[in-house]
Design a protein around this motif. Structure first.
Motif, PDB file in Angstrom:
ATOM      1  N   LYS A 160      20.494 -14.429  91.213  1.00 21.93           N
ATOM      2  CA  LYS A 160      20.660 -15.170  89.963  1.00 21.93           C
ATOM      3  C   LYS A 160      21.614 -16.356  90.093  1.00 21.93           C
ATOM      4  CE  LYS A 160      18.088 -12.127  87.850  1.00 21.93           C
ATOM      5  NZ  LYS A 160      16.706 -12.466  87.410  1.00 21.93           N
ATOM      6  N   ILE A 161      22.276 -16.494  91.237  1.00 25.70           N
ATOM      7  CA  ILE A 161      23.207 -17.598  91.438  1.00 25.70           C
ATOM      8  C   ILE A 161      22.430 -18.914  91.436  1.00 25.70           C
ATOM      9  CG2 ILE A 161      24.888 -18.634  93.030  1.00 25.70           C
ATOM     10  CD1 ILE A 161      25.435 -15.851  94.107  1.00 25.70           C
ATOM     11  N   PRO A 162      22.910 -19.914  90.697  1.00 25.69           N
ATOM     12  CA  PRO A 162      22.185 -21.201  90.670  1.00 25.69           C
ATOM     13  C   PRO A 162      22.024 -21.801  92.072  1.00 25.69           C
ATOM     14  CG  PRO A 162      23.852 -21.116  88.942  1.00 25.69           C
ATOM     15  CD  PRO A 162      24.069 -19.901  89.807  1.00 25.69           C
ATOM     16  N   ILE A 163      20.915 -22.389  92.313  1.00 30.87           N
ATOM     17  CA  ILE A 163      20.545 -23.109  93.534  1.00 30.87           C
ATOM     18  C   ILE A 163      20.441 -22.167  94.738  1.00 30.87           C
ATOM     19  CG2 ILE A 163      21.117 -24.974  95.138  1.00 30.87           C
ATOM     20  CD1 ILE A 163      22.502 -26.403  92.840  1.00 30.87           C
ATOM     21  N   LYS A 184      18.059 -18.795  94.640  1.00 31.22           N
ATOM     22  CA  LYS A 184      16.627 -18.887  94.928  1.00 31.22           C
ATOM     23  C   LYS A 184      16.342 -19.171  96.393  1.00 31.22           C
ATOM     24  CE  LYS A 184      14.653 -20.145  90.441  1.00 31.22           C
ATOM     25  NZ  LYS A 184      13.806 -21.115  89.725  1.00 31.22           N
ATOM     26  N   THR A 197      12.158 -24.317  97.448  1.00 29.09           N
ATOM     27  CA  THR A 197      12.310 -22.910  97.072  1.00 29.09           C
ATOM     28  C   THR A 197      11.113 -22.077  97.529  1.00 29.09           C
ATOM     29  OG1 THR A 197      11.369 -23.414  94.887  1.00 29.09           O
ATOM     30  CG2 THR A 197      13.773 -23.394  95.087  1.00 29.09           C
ATOM     31  N   TRP A 219      12.164 -29.859  94.833  1.00 32.48           N
ATOM     32  CA  TRP A 219      12.904 -28.605  94.711  1.00 32.48           C
ATOM     33  C   TRP A 219      11.960 -27.410  94.741  1.00 32.48           C
ATOM     34  CZ3 TRP A 219      17.163 -26.142  95.406  1.00 32.48           C
ATOM     35  CH2 TRP A 219      17.418 -24.934  94.745  1.00 32.48           C
TER      36      TRP A 219
END
Length: 315
Positions: free
Chosen positions: A139-142, A145, A6, A2
């Motif tokens: 800031k949204i998960p997954i 980023k 990212t 991960w």
């Protein structure tokens, strides 16, 4: 894994954007019936115009010079593409040869002027666009980023152009005429469509978009004009074919090439990728391109009249 994703993803998107906008220009051009393999040369023109304008205006205008450089690149690409339009449409020249000539002229001409201006053949800009994180969305998960961090404003401008191009080609009267000129130009002519004018506009779109693509390279990850865009114009042409001359298909194809090329570029600094020979990673996107072109050659959905000169008197 991960962490690697990212790290790579924002750079892959950055590399994708100039490919995407250049391929969209090729899409509109070929939908009008004119093949333009001069995208590489038009990108070089755009990168030269952007670098020269930005470097000269920055001491006076600051960061605004970057955006003026992008606009100048669009205009320069559109105007230079008129050479290809005149040869292909008015003179009925072989469009592949005309596009090849554009590539040769653009590279030689810009390097000559760069050497005349700077003495070295390179034009370096003082500053380009800055990366930023999108407020709230980052800031949204997954996906935050992956898509909304370390991004450039040009990324979102080009994505808006992508949506606009889809709407233009498929939802407007002009788009209908454009596609008709690329499929059945004589039928379009019989219906009162000015085929030559539509094809001129299509070629100028390709010049403007390719010029913008070359400029985006300068103001994002390059920062210096050196007379080359490293074959990205040809890669954009391959993405156009791989994407079957459709905007969303081109988006997927260019992102694949952008991600694969980014992997190759960062392979030496990511420990997990150092186990794979660098040569394999660098050759991977081009090998896959060749395989994809072979696989899709029989099911290709290219405009029927693409590359064929239009003779108004013939039927």
């Amino acid at each position: 894994m991960w962490d690697i994703l990212t790290l790579i993803f924002p750079y892959a998107i950055t590399f994708t954007i100039p490919l995407l906008i250049t391929s969209l220009g090729g899409l509109i051009c070929e939908r009008s019936g004119v093949v333009n393999i001069g995208l590489e040369g038009l990108m070089i023109i755009g990168s030269f115009a952007s670098a020269l304008t930005t470097s000269k205006l920055y001491p006076v205008m600051g960061n605004s010079a970057v955006w003026i450089g992008l606009l100048v690149a669009i205009v320069a690409g559109a105007l230079f593409s008129l050479l290809h339009a005149f040869a292909s449409i008015n003179l009925n020249a072989n469009q592949v040869i005309s596009g090849t000539a554009i590539n040769m002229i653009a590279g030689a001409l810009t390097v000559y002027f760069a050497r005349y201006i700077t003495g070295s053949g390179n034009i370096q800009i003082i500053t380009g666009l800055r990366r930023f994180n999108m407020p709230i969305l980052s800031k949204i998960p997954i996906i935050g980023k992956l898509f909304f961090t370390q991004t450039y404003m040009t990324t979102w401008v080009v994505l808006l152009i992508l949506l606009g191009s889809w709407y233009l080609v498929y939802k407007t009267p002009f788009g209908l005429r454009l596609r008709a000129c690329g499929e059945h130009p004589h039928a379009a002519d019989a219906a009162g469509v000015n085929v030559r004018l539509i094809r001129y506009i299509g070629v100028m779109f390709s010049g403007a978009f390719a010029g913008l693509g070359g400029a985006v390279i300068i103001v994002t990850y390059s920062g210096e004009f050196n007379g080359s865009v490293a074959g990205l114009g040809f890669l954009a042409l391959a993405a156009l074919i791989f994407g079957q001359w459709k905007p969303l298909g081109i988006l997927g194809a260019t992102f694949f090439f952008g991600f694969a090329s980014t992997l190759a570029n960062v392979s030496q600094v990511v420990p997990e990728l150092t186990r794979i020979p660098g040569l394999i990673l660098k050759a991977f996107p081009y090998v896959v391109t060749l395989l994809a072109l072979i696989a899709f050659s029989k099911s290709s959905q290219a405009p029927r009249a693409a590359g064929e000169p239009f003779d108004q008197g013939a039927r």
